[in-house]
Design a protein around this motif. Structure first.
Motif, PDB file in Angstrom:
ATOM      1  N   UNK A   1      33.875  45.895  42.833  1.00 54.73           N
ATOM      2  CA  UNK A   1      35.218  45.873  43.422  1.00 54.73           C
ATOM      3  C   UNK A   1      35.443  47.063  44.341  1.00 54.73           C
ATOM      4  N   UNK A   2      35.659  46.760  45.615  1.00 55.50           N
ATOM      5  CA  UNK A   2      36.139  47.769  46.544  1.00 55.50           C
ATOM      6  C   UNK A   2      37.661  47.817  46.447  1.00 55.50           C
TER       7      UNK A   2
ATOM      8  N   UNK B   1      37.701  37.177  40.950  1.00 50.70           N
ATOM      9  CA  UNK B   1      38.351  36.330  39.949  1.00 50.70           C
ATOM     10  C   UNK B   1      38.990  35.117  40.623  1.00 50.70           C
ATOM     11  N   UNK B   2      39.516  35.301  41.827  1.00 49.34           N
ATOM     12  CA  UNK B   2      40.043  34.154  42.582  1.00 49.34           C
ATOM     13  C   UNK B   2      38.928  33.132  42.808  1.00 49.34           C
ATOM     14  N   UNK B   3      37.733  33.614  43.140  1.00 47.69           N
ATOM     15  CA  UNK B   3      36.600  32.697  43.351  1.00 47.69           C
ATOM     16  C   UNK B   3      36.313  31.905  42.070  1.00 47.69           C
ATOM     17  N   UNK B   4      36.278  32.602  40.936  1.00 49.58           N
ATOM     18  CA  UNK B   4      36.039  31.923  39.653  1.00 49.58           C
ATOM     19  C   UNK B   4      37.136  30.896  39.357  1.00 49.58           C
TER      20      UNK B   4
ATOM     21  N   UNK C   1      34.702  43.715  36.188  1.00 53.07           N
ATOM     22  CA  UNK C   1      33.466  44.008  36.929  1.00 53.07           C
ATOM     23  C   UNK C   1      32.244  43.491  36.157  1.00 53.07           C
ATOM     24  N   UNK C   2      32.352  43.399  34.824  1.00 52.37           N
ATOM     25  CA  UNK C   2      31.266  42.771  34.044  1.00 52.37           C
ATOM     26  C   UNK C   2      31.020  41.344  34.539  1.00 52.37           C
ATOM     27  N   UNK C   3      32.133  40.587  34.689  1.00 49.55           N
ATOM     28  CA  UNK C   3      32.008  39.211  35.182  1.00 49.55           C
ATOM     29  C   UNK C   3      31.482  39.206  36.616  1.00 49.55           C
ATOM     30  N   UNK C   4      32.087  40.061  37.449  1.00 50.89           N
ATOM     31  CA  UNK C   4      31.780  40.020  38.882  1.00 50.89           C
ATOM     32  C   UNK C   4      30.342  40.447  39.168  1.00 50.89           C
TER      33      UNK C   4
END
Lengths: 140, 389
Positions: free
Chosen positions: B210-211, B298-301, B154-157
């Motif tokens: 994140x949901x 993470x998939x997007x990254x 969640x830090x990244x997101x």
């Protein structure tokens, strides 16, 4: 004294972590500063990843920085922190360049913003352990 | 020409049923998946003479003893979390290509639902944490209430969403595509449980942003794959699937997330160009991608790391069915960790293999010739393989 009531996780006092938290206990925020190339670093390491030097000093930070990112925990993942949800574990970027995981107090998680100026405060959570936390500050 | 290109093949894949609730131990799950993979390959347990283990338990000794392997010549382990299974394929490929071993087993079993799930991290404490990142976490994150992947990613997101103004429709498209594909897969735990945009939007928050449906499943099960040399593969039961490219990569530093100078540069950014160069392939050549989908953001990254689009643009890239079956780049055609099962992504390798054998029935990507599998683990370690039929 709140000591007996503190049920949350504490850092293991060993090695370089013990050094870092020992300064926190003295209400000093200090990070390793490489004696070879002058680079500040956190988390503490045995050697400088930039220049390879094993020599460093624990240099005092001015304790001022900005919110870099955060993670807001809404479901209680750790039983020791169940009473705290929702809470944000914040990455603060200090003016010296290092970043650390911490809490920003005096503000609800949904009001955090990237770049928000913050300053350190010291929370003596037990007799042995002090955590460096932050609070919003007015920009100079 | 890279010396490892096309020198090794995936020759067998197999899994247990994916469930929530099981009477089997993780060791038993792994052994059942291994027997299924051996059967798929037309091999017997005594043919296995190498193992690369992506998880610390059970050990090679346990596995060899149970399988009755008479001559285990090669063993190795890869302790980089969810990046380990795909990284293990590279290690196994080297072993069979050099003749160090003939047939190498890569198994993962995880009773995450019934046994040691990540939600138990706070209870087990620092001793239960993987050594690869447990030190940093217990010393500097856990005192601030952070100990599980949903929290640290969640830090990244959070910053990713803020910096690139990522709309909810970005991560939603990932979750919905995975669930849609699971409806075409008998093995998928979420088959028969379709997901709508309203379901996605209204689900509870886990760790912002994140949901619930941004997060992978916790299931019980195991999956195994077998790697052999290209020469041996041609004589086995299944059409060979060639390992055309393989690489692993790590963020700097790999053991601490806040301290990264380039915050979004996950390990896959370092690995992807190497694997594509080895395979002499471009991302535009791919017929599908099986992406390690621990969390939708993470998939997007990872799509950005693969070079599908520029940094910050993946949430738009995934719109309009582009990553669904029938789209330009179908992703996780089995449902992935989000909707099939969580066996650390070995199931992604199995699915890619079956797609390239053209064995996927109604979810088959038409004329699939080339695909990629990624791994992502611990604090952002990365790996990928480029596979061709």
């Amino acid at each position: 004294m709140e000591t007996a009531k503190y049920k949350r996780l504490l850092p293991p006092m060993r090695g370089l972590a013990r050094d870092f938290y020992s300064y926190c206990k003295k209400h000093e925020l200090r990070f390793q500063k490489c004696s070879g190339c002058g680079a500040w670093r956190h988390v503490p390491r045995e050697m400088c990843p930039d220049c390879g030097s094993f020599d460093y000093q624990w240099a005092k930070s001015a304790g001022k920085g900005k919110v870099f990112s955060w993670s807001t925990t809404t479901q209680p993942m750790l039983p020791q922190f169940a009473d705290a949800v929702p809470y944000a574990t914040v990455i603060v970027e200090l003016d010296e360049g290092v970043r650390m995981a911490t809490w920003v107090v005096d503000i609800p998680p949904d009001q955090l913003q990237i770049g928000m100026p913050v300053e350190v405060l010291f929370d003596d959570v037990t007799e042995d352990v002090t955590l460096a936390k932050f609070r919003p500050r007015k920009q100079a | 020409m890279h010396p490892l290109k096309d020198k090794a093949c995936i020759v067998g894949v197999g899994e247990t049923p994916y469930t929530r609730g099981t009477d089997r131990s993780q060791l038993s799950q792994i052994l059942h998946a291994t027997m299924a993979a051996l059967d798929d390959a037309g091999l017997k347990p005594h043919d296995i003479d190498g193992m690369v283990l992506p998880m610390p338990m059970p050990t090679v000794e346990h596995l060899a003893a149970n399988l009755g392997i008479p001559d285990l010549r090669y063993s190795a382990s890869s302790n980089i979390g969810g990046a380990a299974p795909v990284a293990a394929v590279q290690t196994a490929a080297m072993a069979v290509a050099l003749g160090v071993a003939k047939h190498v087993l890569i198994p993962v079993g995880w009773n995450a639902y019934s046994g040691a799930g990540v939600r138990g991290a706070g209870r087990s404490g620092p001793v239960g944490l993987p050594p690869s990142f447990g030190l940093t976490m217990s010393e500097y994150y856990m005192p601030f209430g952070l100990a599980v992947p949903a929290q640290w990613f969640a830090w990244l997101a959070t910053r990713y969403v803020e910096q690139y103004k990522v709309g909810l429709e970005g991560p939603a498209a990932v979750a919905l595509a995975a669930r849609k594909h699971a409806q075409l897969n008998d093995k998928a735990f979420m088959r028969g449980r379709p997901l709508t945009m309203d379901d996605y939007r209204n689900a509870r928050m886990i760790a912002q942003p994140f949901r619930l449906f941004d997060c992978c499943l916790e299931t019980d099960g195991a999956c195994a794959v077998i790697i052999s040399s290209a020469e041996r593969a041609r004589d086995l039961k299944q059409p060979p699937v060639y390992i055309a490219g393989a690489a692993e990569g790590h963020p700097l530093p790999a053991d601490d997330i806040p301290g990264r100078k380039d915050f979004f540069k996950i390990g896959l950014f370092f690995a992807a160009p190497k694997a594509f160069e080895m395979a002499d392939a471009k991302v535009s050549d791919l017929d599908f991608v099986q992406i390690y989908d621990c969390f939708t953001h993470i998939v997007l990254l990872e799509l950005e790391a693969l070079g599908c689009c520029k940094p910050g643009e993946a949430w738009q890239f995934v719109q309009n069915g582009r990553i669904e079956l029938g789209g330009d780049l179908p992703f996780n055609t089995h449902g992935g960790l989000l909707s099939e099962a969580h066996v650390a992504g070995v199931n992604h390798i199995a699915e890619a293999t079956r797609q390239l054998r053209h064995q996927c029935g109604e979810r088959q990507v038409k004329d699939a010739e080339l695909g990629v599998v990624t791994g992502f683990g611990d604090f952002g370690d990365g790996s990928l393989i480029v596979l061709r039929r």
